[in-house]
Structures are given as C-alpha cells and as structure tokens.
Design a protein around this motif. Structure first.
Motif, PDB file in Angstrom:
ATOM      1  N   GLU A 160     -41.573  54.323 -63.741  1.00  0.00           N
ATOM      2  CA  GLU A 160     -42.692  55.128 -63.306  1.00  0.00           C
ATOM      3  C   GLU A 160     -43.842  54.141 -62.945  1.00  0.00           C
ATOM      4  O   GLU A 160     -43.912  52.891 -63.286  1.00  0.00           O
TER       5      GLU A 160
ATOM      6  N   ASN B 217     -47.537  52.874 -62.755  1.00  0.00           N
ATOM      7  CA  ASN B 217     -48.634  52.735 -63.550  1.00  0.00           C
ATOM      8  C   ASN B 217     -49.918  52.791 -62.927  1.00  0.00           C
ATOM      9  O   ASN B 217     -50.314  51.738 -62.040  1.00  0.00           O
TER      10      ASN B 217
ATOM     11  N   THR C  47     -40.426  50.267 -66.851  1.00  0.00           N
ATOM     12  CA  THR C  47     -40.472  51.577 -66.639  1.00  0.00           C
ATOM     13  C   THR C  47     -40.263  51.705 -65.495  1.00  0.00           C
ATOM     14  O   THR C  47     -40.767  51.059 -64.262  1.00  0.00           O
TER      15      THR C  47
ATOM     16  N   GLY D 100     -45.632  50.515 -68.926  1.00  0.00           N
ATOM     17  CA  GLY D 100     -45.730  52.148 -68.453  1.00  0.00           C
ATOM     18  C   GLY D 100     -47.225  52.204 -69.218  1.00  0.00           C
ATOM     19  O   GLY D 100     -47.975  51.360 -69.755  1.00  0.00           O
TER      20      GLY D 100
END
Length: 239
Positions: free
Chosen positions: A118, A120, A116, A174
């Motif tokens: 993004e 975490n 991912t 994620g």
C-alpha cells in the motif's frame, strides 16, 4: 498470531539493498541473538541507486550487493539470495511470484518480512514502486503460491521443492502498524548495518540523528517510553 518461541526461521523479501536494514535490522539482530535462522532475499541489485555515477549500472549493482552482504554481517546474517531484477522497473508479475515462491519453498520460513503493497501518504519513502510491487508479489507468493503444490508445478516437478505454508507476514512501511519491536538493545547494530551502505548513506548529513529521531518516535508511539527505539510492522496471519 505466532508467539516468539514459534519463530525459528525468518525470510525477508525486499526490493533493494538497504531496505531490510532501514525497516527491520534491529528486529533481525534480535532474532539472530536467540538463534533464529534468517535469510535475506533481495529482488534487485540496486543498480539505479547511489550517488557515485562514475560507476555504470553493472558496477553499482556489484557494489550494492557487497554493501548488503557487509550490512547483513553487522546483524549476524550470512545467507543472502539476490534475484537480479532491474532496479526501478519491478512490477507485480507471475515471474516474480514464482521466483519468490521458489525461495520460500527453499527456506521454509515461519515468518516472512516484506514491504507493504500500500502507498504511505504520511511518509513517502516506503512507497517506492519497487517496494509496493515486491510487497504485493510476496504476499501472493505466500498465499496462495508457495503453499499450493499445483501452483508453478515446475518448482515441484523439476526442482523438487515441496509446498510450504508461511504462518505469518510482517509488512514494513505502512500507515497502520499493529506490532512494534523494541530494538533498543540492537539499535547500534542497525546503525552499523546502514553505514555499510556507503553508496547510499555517506552523503547524508545528520544521518544518525535522523535515525535516532525516527525510531525513538516509533518507540514513543508504541508506548515504550522515552530513550527507547522501535521498529513497526503490520502483522498479517496467513496460516
């Protein structure tokens, strides 16, 4: 979303040796068992990792490539591509997108598994900056680069690599997974793969207990029940 019988070729794109094994080795073993072709693409050689600093970065890189090759054998994967970027310095870039798009066009996978992009905030380990950069660049390589014959035209004109559309991506690490794979039957092979990364895991006391605790909790979260193990992903349709 792809059904299981529509997945005939899988490409994983990860930042470091051992990333694919922490995230997905159980799922990979399941794919291999049913005859799916799986290829590993590892962006760095992990030269900044490890705990035996008697080795210089070049020696560590060679060691970690060997460890990843041995780990892949534990789950039945023999095709590995190392891109040779420096560990700890990976950023999203056009060069990285091109290099990943090249591998996608070579392998022509139905499914790509990657990090991912993004951060975490619940479990920091997946948020290594190399992971996030590789995840973001891989998604960009999937869409639009690999499928667009006019993106990186040298791939077609000089290397003869036709455009290819990946139909789905699974993101690992994620906070919002929407797909869990029951890997109970392949979990021992996942552990064996991780033990192959001696430079990374041999110093960890209680390592197997940690793995069993973490992946059994994912199975409980998925509703598989006690005594099971699971890996978690966010499925992203891309076709």
């Amino acid at each position: 979303m792809l059904s299981e019988n529509e997945i005939n070729r899988v490409l994983t794109v990860t930042a470091h040796p051992d990333d694919v094994d922490f995230a997905a080795a159980g799922s990979i073993a399941r794919f291999v068992d049913r005859g799916v072709e799986v290829v590993y693409c590892v962006v760095t050689d992990g030269d900044a990792g490890g705990f035996d600093r008697e080795l210089d970065n070049g020696g560590m890189a060679e060691l970690r490539r060997t460890e990843q090759t041995n780990a892949a054998k534990a789950v039945g994967v023999t095709d590995l591509r190392f891109l040779g970027y420096h560990d700890g310095t990976v950023v999203e870039s056009l060069d990285l997108r091109r290099d990943i798009a090249r591998v996608i066009r070579q392998v022509r996978p139905d499914l790509v598994i990657t990090h991912t992009p993004e951060r975490n905030y619940r479990f920091v380990a997946p948020s290594h900056p190399d992971h996030r950069a590789v995840g973001g660049s891989t998604l960009d390589a999937v869409y639009p680069d690999a499928r667009n014959p006019y993106a990186f035209p040298e791939l077609l004109q000089q290397e003869g690599l036709e455009a290819w559309t990946v139909r789905e991506v699974w993101l690992a690490g994620g906070m919002t997974p929407n797909h869990h794979v029951d890997v109970t039957d392949t979990f021992e092979r996942k552990i064996a793969a991780l033990h192959a990364h001696v430079s990374q895991t041999s110093h960890m006391e209680g390592f197997d207990d940690f793995l069993r605790g973490r992946f059994s909790q994912l199975a409980v979260d998925a509703g598989f029940g006690e005594g099971r193990y699971a890996e978690a992903f966010q499925r992203v349709p891309t076709a």
